[in-house]
Design an enzyme around this catalytic site. Structure first.
Site, PDB file in Angstrom:
ATOM      1  N   GLU A  61       4.367  -4.342  12.046  1.00 54.35           N
ATOM      2  CA  GLU A  61       3.347  -3.312  11.778  1.00 54.35           C
ATOM      3  C   GLU A  61       2.235  -4.011  11.012  1.00 54.35           C
ATOM      4  OE1 GLU A  61       3.301  -0.409  12.926  1.00 54.35           O
ATOM      5  OE2 GLU A  61       5.371   0.034  13.463  1.00 54.35           O
ATOM      6  N   CYS A 100      -3.510   0.849   6.755  1.00 51.61           N
ATOM      7  CA  CYS A 100      -3.635  -0.020   7.931  1.00 51.61           C
ATOM      8  C   CYS A 100      -4.310   0.657   9.113  1.00 51.61           C
ATOM      9  CB  CYS A 100      -2.254  -0.500   8.339  1.00 51.61           C
ATOM     10  SG  CYS A 100      -1.117   0.871   8.539  1.00 51.61           S
ATOM     11  N   ASN A 143       0.803  -1.226   0.000  1.00 57.58           N
ATOM     12  CA  ASN A 143       0.000   0.000   0.000  1.00 57.58           C
ATOM     13  C   ASN A 143       0.839   1.280   0.000  1.00 57.58           C
ATOM     14  OD1 ASN A 143       0.798  -0.519   2.604  1.00 57.58           O
ATOM     15  ND2 ASN A 143      -1.097   0.204   3.535  1.00 57.58           N
ATOM     16  N   GLU A 195       7.641   2.238  14.861  1.00 62.21           N
ATOM     17  CA  GLU A 195       8.428   2.898  13.821  1.00 62.21           C
ATOM     18  C   GLU A 195       8.356   4.397  14.104  1.00 62.21           C
ATOM     19  OE1 GLU A 195       6.751   1.015  10.085  1.00 62.21           O
ATOM     20  OE2 GLU A 195       8.780   0.184  10.112  1.00 62.21           O
TER      21      GLU A 195
HETATM   22  P1  NDP Z   1       0.877  -9.476   3.472  1.00 67.18           P
HETATM   23  O1  NDP Z   1       0.862  -9.875   4.879  1.00 67.18           O
HETATM   24  O2  NDP Z   1       0.222 -10.346   2.477  1.00 67.18           O
HETATM   25  O3  NDP Z   1       2.380  -9.276   2.967  1.00 67.18           O
HETATM   26  C1  NDP Z   1       3.288  -8.417   3.610  1.00 67.18           C
HETATM   27  C2  NDP Z   1       4.683  -8.748   3.144  1.00 67.18           C
HETATM   28  O4  NDP Z   1       5.108  -9.982   3.741  1.00 67.18           O
HETATM   29  C3  NDP Z   1       4.808  -8.966   1.646  1.00 67.18           C
HETATM   30  O5  NDP Z   1       6.043  -8.477   1.207  1.00 67.18           O
HETATM   31  C4  NDP Z   1       4.731 -10.459   1.540  1.00 67.18           C
HETATM   32  O6  NDP Z   1       5.278 -10.915   0.341  1.00 67.18           O
HETATM   33  C5  NDP Z   1       5.527 -10.893   2.738  1.00 67.18           C
HETATM   34  N1  NDP Z   1       5.270 -12.245   3.237  1.00 67.18           N
HETATM   35  C6  NDP Z   1       4.169 -13.005   3.072  1.00 67.18           C
HETATM   36  N2  NDP Z   1       4.306 -14.183   3.720  1.00 67.18           N
HETATM   37  C7  NDP Z   1       5.524 -14.172   4.328  1.00 67.18           C
HETATM   38  C8  NDP Z   1       6.249 -15.080   5.169  1.00 67.18           C
HETATM   39  N3  NDP Z   1       5.736 -16.243   5.538  1.00 67.18           N
HETATM   40  N4  NDP Z   1       7.468 -14.704   5.607  1.00 67.18           N
HETATM   41  C9  NDP Z   1       7.994 -13.523   5.274  1.00 67.18           C
HETATM   42  N5  NDP Z   1       7.367 -12.624   4.473  1.00 67.18           N
HETATM   43  C10 NDP Z   1       6.144 -12.935   4.016  1.00 67.18           C
HETATM   44  O7  NDP Z   1       0.253  -8.010   3.458  1.00 67.18           O
HETATM   45  P2  NDP Z   1      -0.167  -7.144   2.216  1.00 67.18           P
HETATM   46  O8  NDP Z   1       1.013  -6.869   1.350  1.00 67.18           O
HETATM   47  O9  NDP Z   1      -1.377  -7.776   1.628  1.00 67.18           O
HETATM   48  O10 NDP Z   1      -0.556  -5.764   2.931  1.00 67.18           O
HETATM   49  C11 NDP Z   1      -1.772  -5.541   3.514  1.00 67.18           C
HETATM   50  C12 NDP Z   1      -1.692  -5.708   5.013  1.00 67.18           C
HETATM   51  O11 NDP Z   1      -0.652  -4.914   5.555  1.00 67.18           O
HETATM   52  C13 NDP Z   1      -2.949  -5.260   5.713  1.00 67.18           C
HETATM   53  O12 NDP Z   1      -3.359  -6.212   6.674  1.00 67.18           O
HETATM   54  C14 NDP Z   1      -2.543  -3.982   6.417  1.00 67.18           C
HETATM   55  O13 NDP Z   1      -3.292  -3.683   7.535  1.00 67.18           O
HETATM   56  C15 NDP Z   1      -1.114  -4.218   6.702  1.00 67.18           C
HETATM   57  N6  NDP Z   1      -0.417  -2.947   6.819  1.00 67.18           N
HETATM   58  C16 NDP Z   1       0.013  -2.523   8.056  1.00 67.18           C
HETATM   59  C17 NDP Z   1       0.623  -1.309   8.222  1.00 67.18           C
HETATM   60  C18 NDP Z   1       1.136  -0.868   9.558  1.00 67.18           C
HETATM   61  O14 NDP Z   1       2.027  -0.035   9.594  1.00 67.18           O
HETATM   62  N7  NDP Z   1       0.661  -1.375  10.654  1.00 67.18           N
HETATM   63  C19 NDP Z   1       0.836  -0.405   7.086  1.00 67.18           C
HETATM   64  C20 NDP Z   1       0.400  -0.962   5.843  1.00 67.18           C
HETATM   65  C21 NDP Z   1      -0.218  -2.179   5.729  1.00 67.18           C
HETATM   66  P3  NDP Z   1       4.368 -10.974  -0.998  1.00 67.18           P
HETATM   67  O15 NDP Z   1       3.240 -10.011  -0.841  1.00 67.18           O
HETATM   68  O16 NDP Z   1       5.303 -10.558  -2.046  1.00 67.18           O
HETATM   69  O17 NDP Z   1       3.895 -12.369  -1.068  1.00 67.18           O
END
Ligand code: NDP
Length: 487
Positions: A249, A283, A152, A461
């Protein structure tokens, strides 16, 4: 539109390719057009990135903090000088309108580099007097830190993680979301131009498995992930095996509470900011908007008027206020929640359908949607939707709304709109959330710590607090007298 970078990965200060990695097409979310094709990191690329980071760490951890700060601040200047070019790239990567990416994404990343660049030279330990002997503490870096980003805010997330990590003298390997891999590669180039030594910041591409391999690598000291709660749990468990530092996060379902005495337009504006910016893919969004009964009818009327005026369309057009969702899969997830809201009996005040702006039939656009008369048990009030869907719930008094606002597994953020400041402070003290706002919403300046409680995450952060999560204290006892051993 072609945004093909020189190579898929950024390692040891240069673009690196391994053509045996699985192809990773990058799509412009507004049209579905492939704008670049990258390759997933192979085990050889991951090994190369770790080796590069280890070499980078050896140099950077011995570079004076003031010199480290200068490099970070130079990178911030380069980002600001390239504002329009970077905003366009971020829009192509994410589908978010340039009216947002120009002001929110890279600029917020530059803020972080500037802020932590300025703090670097001020990193100190302390002197502890023992009446002769004394102890001093050294604030030391952790080593190789892995950053894993969501889709995002890809460039902002890369900067928010890299800036404090590098200020403290660590090296970083960053893995962007496979959906938005372009910004982090640009950051690698910018760092190199700013004078960052080779290997201090590396980027590898790939999906979850690549992230998981990095988390498990024995040379890695710390992992910071921005993503969903499910991913956070998996990363935490894997990092625990190696007893590694972790910052998480994660997601949220944050409450935004509007009292009868609130300024109506400010409260409506806050609720819209906290639900529709970035097409709701934020998020910390205040997706459960609790409105006190006395202002509820007027709030809904004004909210519907202003929501229906939101301009969806071409993300590269400055006048556009809302773009598509990141992907077909995310769009379907959002439409599934909208269907659940309808079938569970919430009142669909406005929106609720897919939209198809002219020329963008293949992008997944969703109308900004407001459900009223939502109850706490409905799926739309419990689950994170991550799309432009606001739930409005009525309430009677303070006690009731606090209990309902806190009745969630999440605890990322919360907001209160009221003219009564005593009540505002009373409320935020009782809201179980890591980040709260009074008469504002979703403002996240780099000076303020940001993060969640409960299932929304661990660690912080931004702010001075982030330095604690990228460094560790070493105590040094200095004996000045003779050693008295009882043997
Ligand atoms: P995901 O949890 O699907 O993915 C986050 C990242 O983790 C991606 O780079 C993903 O790779 C990677 N990943 C997935 N599985 C694993 C694993 N087992 N081990 C290590 N890395 C892994 O989230 P989204 O990208 O769909 O983002 C949306 C989510 O992020 C929402 O729930 C949102 O609330 C949260 N978010 C939180 C924020 C905060 O600061 N608290 C800010 C922004 C978003 P890949 O996608 O390439 O498979």
């Amino acid at each position: 539109m072609n945004s093909q970078p020189p190579a898929s990965h950024w390692i040891a200060g240069r673009a690196v390719e391994d053509t045996s990695g699985a192809p990773l097409p990058v799509r412009y979310p507004a049209t579905g057009a492939v704008i670049a094709t990258l390759r997933e990191a192979t085990p050889a690329v991951i090994a190369q990135a770790v080796e590069s980071a280890a070499a980078g760490f050896a140099v950077w951890s011995r570079t004076s903090p003031a010199a480290r700060g200068r490099v970070l601040r130079r990178a911030a200047e380069l980002i600001r000088a390239r504002g329009p070019e970077l905003a366009r790239l971020e829009t192509l990567d994410t589908g978010k309108p340039v009216s947002e990416t120009r002001v929110a994404d890279w600029p917020s990343g530059a803020d972080a580099l500037e802020y932590f660049g300025a703090l670097a030279a001020g990193l100190t330990g302390e002197h502890i007097e023992l009446g002769g002997d004394f102890v001093y503490t050294r604030r030391e870096p952790l080593g190789i830190c892995v950053g894993i980003g969501a889709w995002n805010y890809p460039s902002q997330i890369a900067c928010w993680k890299a800036a404090p990590a590098l200020a403290c003298g660590n090296a970083m390997i960053f893995k962007p979301s496979e959906l938005t891999p372009l910004g982090a590669l640009k950051l690698g180039e910018i760092f190199a131009e700013a004078g960052l030594p080779e290997g201090v910041f590396n980027v590898v591409q790939g999906a979850g498995a690549v992230g998981a391999a990095l988390v498990a690598h024995p040379a890695v000291a710390k992992v910071s992930v921005t993503g969903s709660v499910g991913t956070g749990r998996r990363v935490y468990a894997r990092a625990a095996e190696g007893l590694k530092h972790v910052t998480l996060e994660l997601g949220g379902k944050s409450p935004l509470i509007v009292f009868d005495d609130a300024n109506l337009d400010d409260a409506v504006g806050g609720a819209m900011l906290g639900n529709f910016y970035s097409a709701g893919q934020v998020c910390s969004n205040g997706t459960r908007v609790f409105v006190q009964q006395g202002i509820l009818a007027r709030f809904l009327t004004r909210l519907a008027e202003r929501t229906e005026a939101i301009r969806l369309g071409d993300p590269l057009d400055e006048a556009t206020q809302m773009g598509p969702l990141i992907s077909q899969a995310q769009g379907e997830k959002v439409m599934d929640h909208i269907a659940a809201g309808k079938s569970e009996g919430a009142w669909l005040l406005t929106g609720g359908e897919r939209a198809a702006p002219e020329g963008f039939a293949d992008g997944f656009f969703v109308q900004p949607t407001v459900f009223a008369e939502v109850t706490d048990t409905m799926r739309i009030a419990r689950e994170e939707i991550f799309g432009p869907v606001m739930c409005v719930l009525g309430f009677g008094d303070e006690e009731e709304v606090i209990a309902r606002a806190n009745a969630t597994e999440f605890g990322l953020a919360a907001g209160v709109f009221t003219a009564d400041l005593a009540r505002a402070h009373r409320m935020v003290a009782r809201l179980r959330a890591g980040t709260t706002w009074i008469n504002a919403y979703n403002l996240t300046p780099v000076e303020a710590p940001f993060g969640g409680v409960k299932a929304s995450g661990l660690g912080r952060e931004n702010g001075h607090a982030a330095l604690d999560h990228y460094s560790q204290l070493k105590s040094v006892y200095v004996g000045l007298g003779s050693v008295e051993a009882p043997f």
